[in-house]
Design an enzyme around this catalytic site. Structure first.
Site, mmCIF file in Angstrom:
data_model
loop_
_atom_site.group_PDB
_atom_site.id
_atom_site.type_symbol
_atom_site.label_atom_id
_atom_site.label_comp_id
_atom_site.label_asym_id
_atom_site.label_seq_id
_atom_site.Cartn_x
_atom_site.Cartn_y
_atom_site.Cartn_z
ATOM 1 C CG ASP A 1 -0.291 -0.374 2.525
ATOM 2 O OD1 ASP A 1 0.692 -1.120 2.524
ATOM 3 O OD2 ASP A 1 -0.781 0.093 3.561
ATOM 4 C CD GLU B 1 7.856 2.959 5.912
ATOM 5 O OE1 GLU B 1 6.794 2.324 5.953
ATOM 6 O OE2 GLU B 1 7.896 4.206 5.889
#
Length: 617
Positions: free
Chosen positions: A361, A555
């Site tokens: 996503d 991340e």
């Protein structure tokens, strides 16, 4: 060498001189002299350069916290790759570890996702033990304890969306105490256990000899399947109808293989739970199993996903709001409350939730069509489930595994896997493009979009050697950049307009799961040298950014510029800290430890010199 000094004074002087942008870090963006003299009563040490100065800052912070009046100079001048790996092993995993029990509740409940005055914890209908435990400690935390209904419907989940409660995880009894099984969260701002993040985190935990913690992660997934019916996107109330990519069989195998004494009773229990997940989550007709025999992501739910940020769907809602003569805010509120019906939007949000279930996503590959796709990676993962079941049953259960009223053997699961492999080659393989692509079972056409996920069949050992050779020759070069593998090829986004926002799982961004999967896939098919190159590119990028930016381990990265400064939705977790990074980011930490674990020694030496990949390959 250990040197004694006035820690607070050195800390203040270092920041005053070197932190010129006052962000409480020392980075390449600062304009100080990049040269600091560290003085003690007996010695003076001159420290030069961003990396060593940021190390000094970190070591001073740690000395302050530990009430020490000294620091070790070896830590300041530690080689970069060695230091990053040590920080992950000794600090970052601890910073990401949580427990859902009396000891850990305060942090878990009082975060930005709690939407009510009194925090809420939901207990599965089938878990009386947890219900009694949390009811007993509830007054201490002003905690509202709610037992979930026996049947959890999308309508029920929609009715509690505005409460943002957390879902109970597994508890254990230790002597006279009840404790939660610990788990690792993705990043510092998270307090819940996520699905596929946990598998990749476990890879790093096992390398760092944290077997107990890795096994606890498995126990929490076992609990989720047993009591919620699935491995959850995460243990929040609004994720009750949504699962995540299936890596549970891999997780079980890898923990079992690390056990010094092989506990086949434990393995049997987890294998039984994994088969249950396979059959009830993935293989029920009309849900995540499609008529052609392959699988899809299909997250149930009603309306807008409540976890998204304000404004995320403005472009989608705008034409409907204008047609209704309402502002976007007004229209979104009324649609969210189900006071406006819009079947077109309802279909869009089925796809949108399914994108989130996929873990990707978001990506243009699966935007607006996800629930109509037999995606490559999911079917590769389920093929690995089937081959894992076959191998485990043959190796550890004398080829005879009792599940409910049925006896399973290797032949049963091998036939399942071969059937899936045949369908994957029939529907997902494109001989002209030499690649595996997602298949739209409604239009009966492939979605020709080159993604890192196209390589999952190499990881699962589905591809023939000829297919692997063709993919490595023709497709892989379109994904490889300075810092490693991009989420998709630039060519795949050629239809995207210049004004459209980049999706975070697409070019030019690179993510740890894709790197690990492709490294392993290449090794399976004899491409050790190429795997070593890609591992080096990725680790070099992480190391360089950590050296330049005060130990930052984020991340995701822009692999084209080899920078953590990405330009995409949701920002970049793991970059918001003061003085010293405490956690990094879960699967990024794991990718570093795993990559370093299998990297050739000569390349480790080059990594500590920060030799550019372009100078080596």
């Amino acid at each position: 060498m250990k040197i004694s000094l006035y820690i607070d004074q050195a800390f203040r002087e270092l920041l005053l001189q070197e932190d010129t942008d006052q962000d409480k870090r020392i980075t390449v963006d600062d304009k100080g002299p990049k040269k600091f003299v560290l003085k003690s009563s007996t010695v003076e040490i001159t420290i030069v350069g961003t990396y060593f100065l940021s190390n000094l800052l970190q070591e001073l912070v740690l000395a302050k916290e530990n009430n020490q009046d000294f620091i070790e100079t070896e830590s300041i001048f530690e080689l970069p790759a060695n230091r990053i790996s040590r920080m992950i092993r000794d600090y970052f995993w601890d910073g990401l570890t949580r427990t859902l029990d009396e000891k850990g509740l305060e942090k878990l409940l009082k975060d930005s996702k709690s939407k009510t005055k009194n925090p809420i914890i939901y207990i599965p209908y089938t878990d009386n033990f947890s219900l009694e435990y949390f009811q007993k400690i509830a007054p201490k935390f002003n905690l509202k304890v709610i037992r979930l209904p026996e049947i959890i419907s999308p309508e029920y989940v929609s009715s509690i969306n505005d409460e943002g409660g957390i879902l109970a995880l597994a508890l254990k009894t230790e002597g006279q105490n009840i404790e939660g099984y610990p788990f690792v969260v993705p990043g510092a701002r998270f307090n819940e256990m996520y699905g596929w993040d946990s598998y990749f985190e476990n890879i790093g935990l096992l390398i760092d000899n944290k077997l107990d913690l890795a096994q606890s992660m498995v126990e929490n997934f076992d609990y989720q399947i047993t009591h919620y019916g699935k491995i959850l996107n995460a243990n929040r109330s609004y994720y009750l109808t949504r699962t995540q990519p299936p890596f549970y069989s891999s997780m079980i195998r890898e923990v079992f293989e690390k056990m010094p004494v092989k506990n086949t009773k434990w393995l049997g229990e987890k294998l039984e739970t994994c088969i249950k997940e396979y059959e009830t989550v993935w293989m029920e007709n009309g849900k995540r199993l499609t008529e052609n025999g392959l699988n899809r992501y299909f997250a149930q739910g009603i309306g807008l996903p409540p976890e998204t940020e304000t404004g995320h769907y403005d472009d989608i809602l705008k034409p409907y709001a204008e047609a209704a003569n309402l502002t976007i805010f007004e229209y979104e509120k009324l649609y969210y409350q189900r006071k406006i019906e819009n079947k077109t939007l309802d279909v869009y949000f089925v796809h949108d939730r399914s994108v989130r279930e996929s873990g990707h996503d978001t990506s243009y590959r699966i935007e607006g069509n996800c629930a109509d796709l037999n995606v490559v990676e999911l079917n590769a993962m389920l093929y690995k489930y089937e081959t894992d079941f076959a191998e485990l049953i043959a190796s550890h259960f004398d080829d005879n595994f009792d599940y409910k009223t049925k006896m399973y053997n290797q032949k049963y699961w091998t036939e399942k896997a071969e059937s899936r492999k045949k369908l994957i080659n029939q529907l997902l393989w494109n001989d002209q493009e030499c690649c595996f692509f997602d298949y739209n079972f409604k239009t009966q056409k492939q979605n020709v979009f080159l993604s890192a996920t196209s390589f999952f069949p190499l990881w699962a050992k589905i591809a023939t050697q000829e297919q692997a050779d063709k993919m490595v020759e023709k497709c892989l070069p379109k994904l490889v950049y300075l810092g490693g593998i991009a989420g998709c090829s630039e060519e795949s986004l050629s239809y995207i307009g210049k004004d459209q926002m980049l999706r975070q799982w697409d070019f030019p961004n690179g993510w740890p799961p894709h790197q690990i999967i492709i490294w392993q896939g290449l090794i399976h098919y004899g491409y050790q040298t190429k795997a070593q190159e890609l591992i080096y590119r990725w680790l070099w990028m992480i190391t360089k950014n950590a050296c330049d930016y005060n130990g930052t381990v984020p991340e995701k990265y822009d692999v084209v510029s080899a920078s953590h400064k990405v330009f995409a939705e949701y920002g970049n977790q793991g970059t918001d800290f003061e003085f010293i990074s405490r956690e990094g980011f879960g699967w990024m930490n794991a990718s570093y430890q795993y990559g370093l674990h299998i990297l050739d020694d000569n390349l480790k030496n080059e990594l500590n010199k920060l030799t550019s990949p372009e100078d080596l390959f």
